[in-house]
Design an enzyme around this catalytic site. Structure first.
Site, PDB file in Angstrom:
ATOM      1  N   HIS A   1     -18.602  20.069  24.538  1.00 48.09           N
ATOM      2  CA  HIS A   1     -18.737  20.949  25.701  1.00 48.09           C
ATOM      3  C   HIS A   1     -19.666  22.110  25.366  1.00 48.09           C
ATOM      4  CE1 HIS A   1     -15.345  18.720  27.232  1.00 48.09           C
ATOM      5  NE2 HIS A   1     -14.601  19.103  26.221  1.00 48.09           N
TER       6      HIS A   1
ATOM      7  N   ARG B   1     -21.123  13.464  27.035  1.00 49.80           N
ATOM      8  CA  ARG B   1     -20.621  12.290  26.312  1.00 49.80           C
ATOM      9  C   ARG B   1     -21.648  11.857  25.268  1.00 49.80           C
ATOM     10  NH1 ARG B   1     -19.576   9.017  31.057  1.00 49.80           N
ATOM     11  NH2 ARG B   1     -17.898  10.359  31.744  1.00 49.80           N
TER      12      ARG B   1
ATOM     13  N   GLU C   1     -11.598  24.732  24.395  1.00 49.79           N
ATOM     14  CA  GLU C   1     -10.280  24.184  24.716  1.00 49.79           C
ATOM     15  C   GLU C   1      -9.372  24.119  23.502  1.00 49.79           C
ATOM     16  OE1 GLU C   1     -11.627  20.522  26.522  1.00 49.79           O
ATOM     17  OE2 GLU C   1     -11.262  19.371  24.718  1.00 49.79           O
TER      18      GLU C   1
ATOM     19  N   GLN D   1     -17.124  13.493  22.669  1.00 52.94           N
ATOM     20  CA  GLN D   1     -17.772  14.435  23.586  1.00 52.94           C
ATOM     21  C   GLN D   1     -17.929  15.814  22.977  1.00 52.94           C
ATOM     22  OE1 GLN D   1     -14.209  15.855  26.408  1.00 52.94           O
ATOM     23  NE2 GLN D   1     -14.550  13.651  26.552  1.00 52.94           N
TER      24      GLN D   1
ATOM     25  N   HIS E   1     -15.627  16.141  19.567  1.00 47.68           N
ATOM     26  CA  HIS E   1     -14.225  15.723  19.467  1.00 47.68           C
ATOM     27  C   HIS E   1     -13.948  14.446  20.247  1.00 47.68           C
ATOM     28  CE1 HIS E   1     -14.490  18.439  22.959  1.00 47.68           C
ATOM     29  NE2 HIS E   1     -13.585  17.672  23.516  1.00 47.68           N
TER      30      HIS E   1
HETATM   31 ZN   LIG Z   1     -12.954  17.878  25.575  1.00 50.87          ZN
END
Ligand SMILES: [Zn+2]
Length: 326
Positions: free
Chosen positions: A101, A197, A119, A99, A177
Site C-alpha cells: 500500500h 498487487r 495497517e 501486495q 505483505h
Molecule cells: Zn494489505
C-alpha cells in the site's frame, strides 16, 4: 445522548474467504457463502457503516461524521473529515495476493481518490502451516525483486513466519505483505482502499483471466528498508480458552502516527470509554456486558469521545483490542 455505537457488519464474499466469520465470530453469513471480510466500521465511499441499534439506529457513520464529528473523535476531530480508520475482521481461508500500500504522499500521486494505507493485523486463529509474509528478506533490493518477478519466484524474496493466535503484525505503508491459508484476523487500517498487487500466485478468476497486477506502482511504494517484520506476541492468547482469568493484562501492540492499539484481558468489572478520548474496541475473546448490552466475540464497538464511561462486566475473561488516536 452519546452511547457506545455498533454498526451493521458489511460482509464481503471473496474467492479466498471461508466460514470462520460465521462460525467463530457469529456473523450472519448465508450458508454456502465464502465470506472474506466483515467491514465493522467504515466511512469509505465503498461502504458507509449504518448504526445497528440505540438512539442513532439507522444513521450512517458518514452522517455522524458530518453532524457529530467532535463528539465522536474528540480533540483530533479537526484533522479528519472522514472517520480515520477502516476496521475489519478477515478470514483468509486461501491466499490473498502479495501486495503493498502507498503512504499518504505516494497515494496523492498514484491513487488520488484514496489516502495512504498503514495497517495492523491481530491473529485470532491460525491453522498449522499457515503463513504471513511481511517485509523483504535481508539483501533484497529493487534489482533482485525485478529478477524474481520475471522468474515467478517473488515469495523467495519475502520474509515469512508461521503465525500464532495472539500475534500482532504492524504493516506501515510500503511493507510488502500477504496472508494465508486458514487465518482469522482483526484488522485496523487507515480509511483507504489503495492496494497494489505485486503477485497473485498465478491464479485465474472464474472467467480464466488473471487479476491485474500493479508492478510499477508496487515497486514505487515499497519501503526497501522494511525487512523481516516480526510480530508482537500476546502470550497464551486464545479465542477459545479463558487463560488469563486471574490477572488483568494491558499490552501495547502498535503505536504509530495513525493509531495506537493495545490488548486488554479483563477479568474484573471496569469502566470503558469516556475521558474525552474516542476508542474502538474489537472483542477477540470471551463475552460480558457493556452497560445494558451484551458484549461478545466478533463485535466491534465505537466509544465516542463525548460519552460517559460505561461499566464493562466480563463473564469470565474478555479479550479486547482497544484502538485510540494518537
Ligand atoms: Zn494489505
Amino acid at each position: 445522548m452519546m452511547t457506545p455505537l455498533r454498526f451493521i457488519p458489511f460482509l464481503r464474499p471473496m474467492p479466498w474467504g471461508g466460514e470462520r466469520l460465521a462460525r467463530v465470530l457469529h456473523k450472519p453469513v448465508h450458508p454456502n457463502e465464502r465470506v472474506g471480510e466483515s467491514w465493522e466500521i467504515s466511512d469509505h465511499r465503498l461502504h458507509e457503516s449504518v448504526v445497528a441499534d440505540g438512539p442513532w439506529q439507522g444513521r450512517t457513520l458518514r452522517d455522524l461524521m458530518e453532524q457529530e464529528r467532535e463528539a465522536i473523535l474528540g480533540a483530533p476531530s479537526k484533522r479528519y473529515h472522514r472517520f480515520p480508520w477502516l476496521v475489519k475482521f478477515l478470514d483468509a481461508n486461501d491466499w490473498l495476493s502479495v501486495q503493498v500500500h502507498p503512504n499518504d504522499q505516494q497515494a496523492a500521486k498514484l491513487a488520488p481518490t484514496e489516502g495512504g494505507k498503514t495497517e495492523a493485523w491481530f491473529v485470532l486463529q491460525a491453522e498449522a502451516g499457515s503463513r504471513i509474509y511481511a517485509g523483504l528478506k535481508k539483501g533484497v533490493d529493487e534489482k533482485k525483486l525485478r529478477q524474481a518477478l520475471s522468474s515467478g519466484s517473488v515469495v523467495e524474496c519475502l520474509h515469512s513466519f508461521e503465525p500464532k493466535a495472539g500475534d500482532c503484525v504492524f504493516l506501515p505503508a510500503g511493507t510488502v505483505h500477504a496472508v494465508g491459508r486458514g487465518i482469522l484476523i482483526a484488522e485496523l487500517q487507515q480509511t483507504s482502499d489503495a492496494t497494489f498487487r505485486l503477485f497473485d500466485w498465478n491464479r485465474h478468476d472464474a472467467a480464466g483471466k488473471p487479476r491485474p497486477l500493479h508492478i510499477e506502482e508496487s515497486l514505487a511504494c515499497i519501503d526497501w528498508s522494511r525487512m523481516e517484520v516480526k510480530p508482537v506476541r500476546v502470550p497464551g492468547f486464545s479465542t477459545e480458552r479463558q487463560q488469563l482469568a486471574n490477572k488483568p493484562v494491558h499490552q501495547p501492540l502498535v503505536d504509530c502516527d495513525y493509531f495506537r492499539i493495545e490488548y486488554r484481558a479483563l477479568s474484573e468489572p471496569c469502566d470503558l470509554g469516556g475521558a474525552g478520548k474516542m476508542q474502538v474496541v474489537q472483542v477477540v475473546a470471551g463475552s460480558g456486558k457493556l452497560g445494558e448490552s451484551t458484549m461478545d466475540i466478533g463485535q466491534t464497538w465505537l466509544l465516542p469521545a463525548a460519552m460517559s464511561p460505561e461499566r464493562c462486566v466480563p463473564d469470565a475473561t474478555l479479550g479486547l483490542l482497544v484502538a485510540t488516536l494518537p
